[in-house]
Design a protein around this motif. Structure first.
Motif, PDB file in Angstrom:
ATOM      1  N   LEU B  59       0.834  -1.212   0.000  1.00 22.94           N
ATOM      2  CA  LEU B  59       0.000   0.000   0.000  1.00 22.94           C
ATOM      3  C   LEU B  59       0.865   1.257   0.000  1.00 22.94           C
ATOM      4  O   LEU B  59       0.571   2.225  -0.701  1.00 22.94           O
ATOM      5  CB  LEU B  59      -0.933  -0.024   1.221  1.00 22.94           C
ATOM      6  N   GLN B  60       1.937   1.225   0.774  1.00 22.94           N
ATOM      7  CA  GLN B  60       2.810   2.406   0.831  1.00 22.94           C
ATOM      8  C   GLN B  60       3.473   2.677  -0.527  1.00 22.94           C
ATOM      9  O   GLN B  60       3.690   3.823  -0.899  1.00 22.94           O
ATOM     10  CB  GLN B  60       3.890   2.203   1.898  1.00 22.94           C
ATOM     11  N   ASN B  61       3.766   1.601  -1.259  1.00 23.61           N
ATOM     12  CA  ASN B  61       4.380   1.768  -2.577  1.00 23.61           C
ATOM     13  C   ASN B  61       3.429   2.405  -3.584  1.00 23.61           C
ATOM     14  O   ASN B  61       3.859   2.951  -4.583  1.00 23.61           O
ATOM     15  CB  ASN B  61       4.851   0.412  -3.117  1.00 23.61           C
ATOM     16  N   TRP B  70      -0.603   2.451   7.333  1.00 23.19           N
ATOM     17  CA  TRP B  70      -1.271   1.322   6.653  1.00 23.19           C
ATOM     18  C   TRP B  70      -1.239   0.077   7.540  1.00 23.19           C
ATOM     19  O   TRP B  70      -2.219  -0.684   7.608  1.00 23.19           O
ATOM     20  CB  TRP B  70      -0.600   1.025   5.310  1.00 23.19           C
ATOM     21  N   ALA B  71      -0.121  -0.141   8.230  1.00 21.25           N
ATOM     22  CA  ALA B  71       0.005  -1.326   9.101  1.00 21.25           C
ATOM     23  C   ALA B  71      -1.019  -1.264  10.231  1.00 21.25           C
ATOM     24  O   ALA B  71      -1.660  -2.273  10.567  1.00 21.25           O
ATOM     25  CB  ALA B  71       1.421  -1.412   9.672  1.00 21.25           C
ATOM     26  N   ASP B  72      -1.196  -0.076  10.802  1.00 17.40           N
ATOM     27  CA  ASP B  72      -2.185   0.082  11.883  1.00 17.40           C
ATOM     28  C   ASP B  72      -3.590  -0.232  11.371  1.00 17.40           C
ATOM     29  O   ASP B  72      -4.403  -0.848  12.054  1.00 17.40           O
ATOM     30  CB  ASP B  72      -2.167   1.518  12.432  1.00 17.40           C
ATOM     31  N   LEU B  73      -3.860   0.234  10.126  1.00 20.37           N
ATOM     32  CA  LEU B  73      -5.190   0.017   9.553  1.00 20.37           C
ATOM     33  C   LEU B  73      -5.431  -1.471   9.278  1.00 20.37           C
ATOM     34  O   LEU B  73      -6.500  -2.007   9.594  1.00 20.37           O
ATOM     35  CB  LEU B  73      -5.321   0.838   8.255  1.00 20.37           C
ATOM     36  N   VAL B  74      -4.423  -2.114   8.724  1.00 19.44           N
ATOM     37  CA  VAL B  74      -4.551  -3.565   8.455  1.00 19.44           C
ATOM     38  C   VAL B  74      -4.803  -4.303   9.771  1.00 19.44           C
ATOM     39  O   VAL B  74      -5.699  -5.156   9.869  1.00 19.44           O
ATOM     40  CB  VAL B  74      -3.275  -4.106   7.755  1.00 19.44           C
ATOM     41  N   ASP B  75      -4.046  -3.953  10.801  1.00 23.16           N
ATOM     42  CA  ASP B  75      -4.197  -4.629  12.101  1.00 23.16           C
ATOM     43  C   ASP B  75      -5.582  -4.375  12.701  1.00 23.16           C
ATOM     44  O   ASP B  75      -6.203  -5.275  13.253  1.00 23.16           O
ATOM     45  CB  ASP B  75      -3.122  -4.140  13.085  1.00 23.16           C
ATOM     46  N   LYS B  76      -6.040  -3.131  12.577  1.00 25.75           N
ATOM     47  CA  LYS B  76      -7.340  -2.780  13.165  1.00 25.75           C
ATOM     48  C   LYS B  76      -8.471  -3.575  12.513  1.00 25.75           C
ATOM     49  O   LYS B  76      -9.305  -4.181  13.196  1.00 25.75           O
ATOM     50  CB  LYS B  76      -7.591  -1.267  12.987  1.00 25.75           C
ATOM     51  N   VAL B  77      -8.490  -3.594  11.190  1.00 21.96           N
ATOM     52  CA  VAL B  77      -9.594  -4.285  10.498  1.00 21.96           C
ATOM     53  C   VAL B  77      -9.475  -5.804  10.680  1.00 21.96           C
ATOM     54  O   VAL B  77     -10.481  -6.489  10.889  1.00 21.96           O
ATOM     55  CB  VAL B  77      -9.643  -3.872   9.002  1.00 21.96           C
ATOM     56  N   PRO B 110      -6.314   7.356  -1.474  1.00 21.24           N
ATOM     57  CA  PRO B 110      -6.955   6.959  -0.202  1.00 21.24           C
ATOM     58  C   PRO B 110      -6.151   7.430   1.004  1.00 21.24           C
ATOM     59  O   PRO B 110      -4.919   7.478   0.954  1.00 21.24           O
ATOM     60  CB  PRO B 110      -6.970   5.433  -0.302  1.00 21.24           C
ATOM     61  N   ARG B 111      -6.850   7.771   2.079  1.00 20.18           N
ATOM     62  CA  ARG B 111      -6.179   8.160   3.325  1.00 20.18           C
ATOM     63  C   ARG B 111      -6.547   7.148   4.395  1.00 20.18           C
ATOM     64  O   ARG B 111      -7.753   6.927   4.646  1.00 20.18           O
ATOM     65  CB  ARG B 111      -6.639   9.550   3.764  1.00 20.18           C
ATOM     66  N   PRO B 112      -5.569   6.521   5.035  1.00 15.99           N
ATOM     67  CA  PRO B 112      -5.864   5.478   6.033  1.00 15.99           C
ATOM     68  C   PRO B 112      -6.872   5.930   7.092  1.00 15.99           C
ATOM     69  O   PRO B 112      -7.710   5.139   7.530  1.00 15.99           O
ATOM     70  CB  PRO B 112      -4.498   5.179   6.662  1.00 15.99           C
ATOM     71  N   ALA B 113      -6.826   7.207   7.452  1.00 22.87           N
ATOM     72  CA  ALA B 113      -7.709   7.685   8.526  1.00 22.87           C
ATOM     73  C   ALA B 113      -9.180   7.608   8.138  1.00 22.87           C
ATOM     74  O   ALA B 113     -10.061   7.560   8.998  1.00 22.87           O
ATOM     75  CB  ALA B 113      -7.340   9.126   8.892  1.00 22.87           C
TER      76      ALA B 113
END
Lengths: 355, 147
Positions: B59-61, B70-77, B110-113
């Motif tokens: 995602l960062q690429n 992005w890592a926080d978002l993946v972990d949260k979902v 897209p914005r992770p927030a």
């Protein structure tokens, strides 16, 4: 629950033992046989007793006998009582009868599918044999929902094998096309479908209908019954029926074949509609997204039908993507005001089904 | 890089995608869910056997936000899907080739927030029982209520 029974042979023996209980019940009474054309298929109902035939077959008054009978039709054996004898053959414990969706697991699936309504009604189907058993604890206390929509799980399994899917919804038609009214219980489907029938629409079903998507979307009638609250009876100027449903206080109507006539291959399904009653003067229409269509069409249907899952969801999702969906706002107490919107939805749908 | 593999909790869970919104049904609990476009991408990744540990870097690429966001978002979902019993972890990678993910589902910037909404609906749980009346007297049967 013991699940050591697992082979086809064992499931056959199990089914035959239960069938012999039906045979004994029928031998002690007067068997009644009904042959019906339902959703393009030949359904044979064999009742062990005359009272059961009377109570159950009222919901299929719209069905005619098949013109070309199937030499091996799908047969449902209906019987009641003989409780000790019947339960002695079943592999389930008492707690199993309270499973979600009434689903009973035997380890025989998919050779044999079973479900129950607590310990009052048991449905056991052998798709391979094209036979099913439909047992009631009491012959004279048939629960209201079972009179209105008999052998629902069995019909669901049979229709599914024939390319149809049972869905929770009401059906109306006009001009050779149909609409499925979706939504949870209490959303206004019944009132709207009967109001539509009073306004000249064809009535195709009040609570459950059959749909299929091959070769084009279609909707067919399953049951010729309507359940209405006393308030809806008053609103629609209907004489309350003699059959008052336990617990809910709803009135159950059995429609004659003059009011509802089976269209065995169904009507082209043009749109999905979600009714919503609101305290406003005018009716309104709002489009639904495919995802909203899918939720309204699939979720309440699949949560009621035992042994259904991903395969059924996939088929219903396909219909939800393909068909336009609308939320129709009904002014409180004035369902007739929604009729022009329903007419417009049907009129604007393509008249030629996809090929 | 962490290896994080999951699988869908079949057969009790089933999902369908509708133009970037995924509807998930849990047949045992009676709950159903709507996943936004990020949840749909994550579901797609799980279905295709992808390593979710690689997803933040991918995602960062493609998008400007930092890998940690992005890592926080993946972990949260992922945690939400696990909590709802919709997926389960796998100790080993699934025995199927992973597919390329369709990142266009997230839009151009897209914005992770703004992402990662998992909407849960439990209004149909009661339908899992075939009828609302549960308390029938064992001996007398229908329609006698338990005393």
């Amino acid at each position: 629950m013991e699940t050591t029974l697992g082979t086809t042979e064992k499931s056959e023996k199990f089914f035959r033992r239960l069938l012999s209980i039906w045979e004994n019940a029928a031998a002690d009474s007067e068997e009644v046989e009904k042959n019906l054309l339902l959703c393009e298929g030949h359904l044979r109902l064999r009742f062990a007793t005359r009272p059961l035939a009377r109570l159950i077959s009222r919901a299929f008054q719209h069905c005619r006998p098949p013109v070309t009978p199937d030499h091996n039709p799908f047969t449902i054996y209906v019987f009641a009582g003989r409780e000790k004898e019947f339960f002695a053959q079943l592999p389930w414990e008492k707690k199993d009868f309270a499973a979600p969706r009434g689903e009973l697991r035997s380890g025989f699936e998919p050779d044999l599918l079973a479900a129950s309504y607590l310990m009052e009604i048991v449905y056991i189907c052998s798709p391979k044999r094209k036979e099913a058993l439909y047992w009631f604890r009491h012959e004279h206390y048939i629960p209201y929902f079972e009179q209105a929509a008999p052998c629902r799980p069995i019909l669901h399994w049979w229709l599914r094998d024939n390319g149809w899917l049972m869905v929770h919804g009401a059906g109306i038609g006009d001009g050779g096309k149909s609409i499925l009214l979706m939504g949870k219980s209490g959303s206004g489907k019944s009132t709207l479908s009967v109001a539509a029938a009073n306004s000249g629409f064809q009535f195709l079903g009040e609570d459950y209908c059959a749909v299929r998507n091959d070769p084009f979307p279609r909707l067919a009638t399953i049951f010729s019954t309507v359940k209405l609250t006393p308030e809806s009876c008053r609103l629609l100027k209907l004489e309350p029926s003699e059959t008052i449903l336990e617990i809910t206080g709803k009135h159950l109507f059995f429609l004659s074949d003059k009011l509802i006539r089976e269209i065995p291959d169904g009507l082209p399904l043009a749109a999905l509609v979600l009714p919503e009653t609101r305290p406003q003067e005018m009716a309104g229409v709002q489009p639904l997204t495919s995802a909203q269509n899918a939720i309204q069409l699939s979720v309440s249907s699949l949560y009621q039908l035992p042994h259904s899952g991903g395969a059924e969801f996939r088929k219903l999702a396909q219909l939800a993507r393909e068909l336009p969906g609308w939320k129709v706002i009904i002014p409180t107490g004035r369902p007739e005001r929604a009729m022009p919107a329903l007419k417009e939805i049907l009129a604007s749908a393509p008249s030629t089904p996809r090929t | 890089m962490m290896k994080k593999f999951y699988t869908v909790n079949r057969p009790m869970v089933s999902a369908e995608d509708f133009d970037g919104e995924t509807v998930v049904i849990h047949f045992d609990t009676g709950n159903y869910y709507s996943l936004d476009n990020f949840g749909s991408l994550l579901w797609q990744a799980i279905e295709s056997g992808s390593n979710l540990g690689q997803l933040p870097e991918i995602l960062q690429n493609h998008f400007p936000a930092a890998e940690t966001a992005w890592a926080d978002l993946v972990d949260k979902v992922t945690a939400e899907l696990l909590k709802e019993d919709l997926i389960r972890p796998l100790a080993e990678p699934p025995q199927k080739p992973s597919k390329d993910l369709d990142l266009t589902i997230l839009g151009p910037a897209p914005r992770p927030a703004d992402l990662g909404t998992v909407s849960k609906f439990d209004d149909l749980q009661e339908m899992l029982l075939m009828d609302p009346i549960h308390d029938i007297d064992d001996e007398a049967g229908w329609p006698h209520a338990r005393q």
